[in-house]
Design a protein around this motif. Structure first.
Motif, short mmCIF file in Angstrom:
data_model
loop_
_atom_site.label_atom_id
_atom_site.label_comp_id
_atom_site.label_asym_id
_atom_site.label_seq_id
_atom_site.Cartn_x
_atom_site.Cartn_y
_atom_site.Cartn_z
N ALA A 64 0.82 -1.21 0.00
CA ALA A 64 0.00 0.00 0.00
C ALA A 64 0.86 1.26 0.00
O ALA A 64 0.50 2.27 -0.63
N ASP A 94 -5.33 6.62 -5.17
CA ASP A 94 -5.90 6.02 -3.96
C ASP A 94 -7.26 5.41 -4.25
O ASP A 94 -7.61 4.35 -3.71
N TYR A 97 -6.87 2.02 -5.95
CA TYR A 97 -6.45 0.99 -4.99
C TYR A 97 -7.63 0.57 -4.10
O TYR A 97 -7.84 -0.62 -3.85
N ARG A 147 -2.58 0.20 -10.01
CA ARG A 147 -2.99 0.34 -8.62
C ARG A 147 -4.31 -0.40 -8.36
O ARG A 147 -4.52 -0.94 -7.28
N GLY A 151 -4.71 -3.29 -5.53
CA GLY A 151 -5.73 -3.32 -4.49
C GLY A 151 -6.56 -4.58 -4.52
O GLY A 151 -6.97 -5.10 -3.49
#
Length: 525
Positions: A64, A94, A97, A147, A151
């Motif tokens: 992360a 973000d 993810y 990303r 995730g």
């Protein structure tokens, strides 16, 4: 009420217990030592497995935190925390993810079917592959896609780690202590960017490939750490889901003469004497409760809604902190210099993790789960009101403003980590057995959808900043945080500690250990 427990039922009627003589228990000292040695021999493997589970969670934390090199590549150092466009770009990555993390719902369901170990291993080796792939991405679109897949695979580790902790914890107090360590371990994941920076700096002048792909060397360092943990886990990680190598359930009732005799009844095929048929399902594996059945439980929906709002406001604060954190106190900022912001956040998160480990298990033991959670939910909106007011009043002193802002960031991380620990424990309480724990923990990943909404908030502020002043935009962001926090605090008062039979789960979805056929008894009456 439901929870992790196992009922032990005596075969002697309670009313007849007085008929039996009380025999004093005399235990030899050698027997006591043997028992203690046996307990130590049992606890040692559990502790080693728990340590390995924490290391697996560390791998996800490293994954992360690997976002930082990509941001440094896409954003110049002068703009890293300079304006809202930077916050918007950060929120996109973000969001990708977090949106990929919603796959934890499926990973949790799969872990109840095939076990925790294979799901965790798939996640670890998948994260290694994603680290390498992210090293070859140089554009915003390709980085966002990478990303997302990162995730997606890392959510399997997030789900299985919390579920395995629930499996290996013996008591609720042990479970609270074990889960409370996770926020501190997440901070340790920052070792990833440090190792990435060291490797990247040493290889920068050793070939054109490192110039063409600026983040490749750092992602190789990240992937190497994850790969080591994956190989170690493949060798020594044990399955925590109870053994599935049990006899299959039979649909036909079986007659247990010994149990019937203990109950004071004699079996007869010819006469009309009371017959007790015993259905013993204690050896069989119950079917996991489905996702739809969990989503029909009102108490679980309330808990998910409250946690989702908490995740939303926490994500908005984190996404906008590089912009608000160093902004002028006269314009609603927090007055922290850009060069200090990253180090302050890292130190504050570490201190908050230690505080959570020391205080939350004790608070849960004394107050239970609901009182601390409701209290934390109330402090959130109060924090978002007090912080801009104080930094505005103390704007004349840079040191005092920085101190107040640092305390505010600390309180925010302490509240967020504490609430996450309590919600994790509440989710573990929401399942009646280990065979549905992965499913209900996976449902926690619904909150990632609300984390992804942080990109919408930061995007709106980015576009509106051209039409309104910086001060108006910042104060609007603080107002939005207060509103989200207030709704979350109100919803927290409807959260219950455990779901109930019939109100939340119909009795037919539960598998009882032993069932006695009372139909014959009713007919005789």
């Amino acid at each position: 009420m439901l929870g992790f427990h196992r009922r032990t039922r005596s075969l002697i009627p309670v009313k007849d217990l007085g008929k039996y003589d009380k025999v004093p228990i005399v235990v030899d000292e050698d027997e006591v030592e043997d028992i203690e040695d046996l307990e130590m021999a049992i606890e040692a493997p559990k502790k080693s497995q728990l340590t390995l589970i924490y290391i697996i969670f560390l791998a996800e934390a490293i994954m992360a935190s690997s976002l930082q090199p990509q941001l440094r590549m896409l954003i110049s150092n002068d703009d890293y925390c300079g304006n809202l466009s930077t916050s918007y770009l950060r929120s996109i990555l973000d969001c990708a993810y977090a949106f990929g993390g919603t796959a934890g719902i499926l990973w949790g369901r799969l872990s109840d079917r095939i076990g925790r170990r294979p799901v965790a291993l798939v996640g670890l080796f998948g994260m290694f592959v994603c680290c390498l792939l992210m090293g070859f991405e140089t554009g915003i679109i390709s980085c966002t896609i990478a990303r997302f897949f990162a995730g997606l695979v890392s959510s399997s580790v997030v789900v299985t780690v919390l579920t395995m902790i629930g499996d290996v914890s013996q008591t609720p107090a042990d479970r609270a202590i074990n889960v409370a360590k996770l926020p501190l371990i997440a901070v340790c994941g920052s070792v990833g960017p440090l190792a990435q920076g060291m490797v990247s700096g040493s290889l920068r002048d050793y070939g054109a490939i490192w110039e063409k792909y600026p983040t490749l060397s750092s992602q190789i360092a990240c992937g190497s750490l994850v790969l080591i943990i994956a190989v170690v886990s493949f060798v020594i990680l044990d399955e925590t889901l109870p053994s599935l190598s049990q006899p299959s359930r039979t649909d036909s009732p079986s007659m247990d003469y010994e149990k019937a005799a203990f109950l004071g009844q004699e079996y007869s095929e010819d006469d009309d004497a009371l017959t007790i048929r015993v259905f013993d399902y204690s050896y069989s594996r119950p079917e996991p409760i489905t996702i739809n059945q969990f989503l029909q439980a009102p108490s679980l929906l309330v808990l998910l809604g409250s946690f989702s709002l908490l995740s939303l406001q926490a994500s908005i604060f984190d996404v906008l902190l590089p912009h608000i954190g160093h902004g002028s106190t006269q314009h609603g900022g927090m007055g922290i210099p850009c060069s200090w912001l990253g180090l302050i956040v890292l130190l504050v998160r570490a201190i908050a993790g230690l505080a959570i480990l020391k205080t939350i298990p004790y608070a849960i033991t004394k107050l239970g789960l609901l009182k601390p959670y409701r209290s934390l939910s109330i402090i959130f909106p109060a924090l978002y009101i007090i912080t801009p007011v104080l930094v505005f009043l103390f704007g004349c002193s840079e040191m005092l403003t920085a101190f107040v802002s640092t305390i505010s960031i600390f309180v925010k991380h302490a509240l967020t980590g504490s609430a996450s620990v309590i919600v994790g424990l509440l989710m573990l309480n929401a399942t009646p057995d280990a065979y549905s724990a992965g499913t209900v923990v996976g449902l926690m990943q619904i909150a990632n959808l609300f984390k992804a909404l942080a990109v919408a908030v930061s995007g709106a502020s980015f576009y509106l900043s051209n039409d309104y002043s910086v001060a108006a935009t910042n104060y609007a962001l603080w107002t939005g945080l207060v509103l989200f926090g207030g709704v979350g605090a109100a919803l927290a008062w409807f959260v219950r500690e455990r779901p109930s039979v019939e109100r939340d789960f119909p009795s037919e979805v539960l598998c009882w250990e032993t069932c006695f056929d009372a139909e014959r008894a009713a007919e005789l009456k």
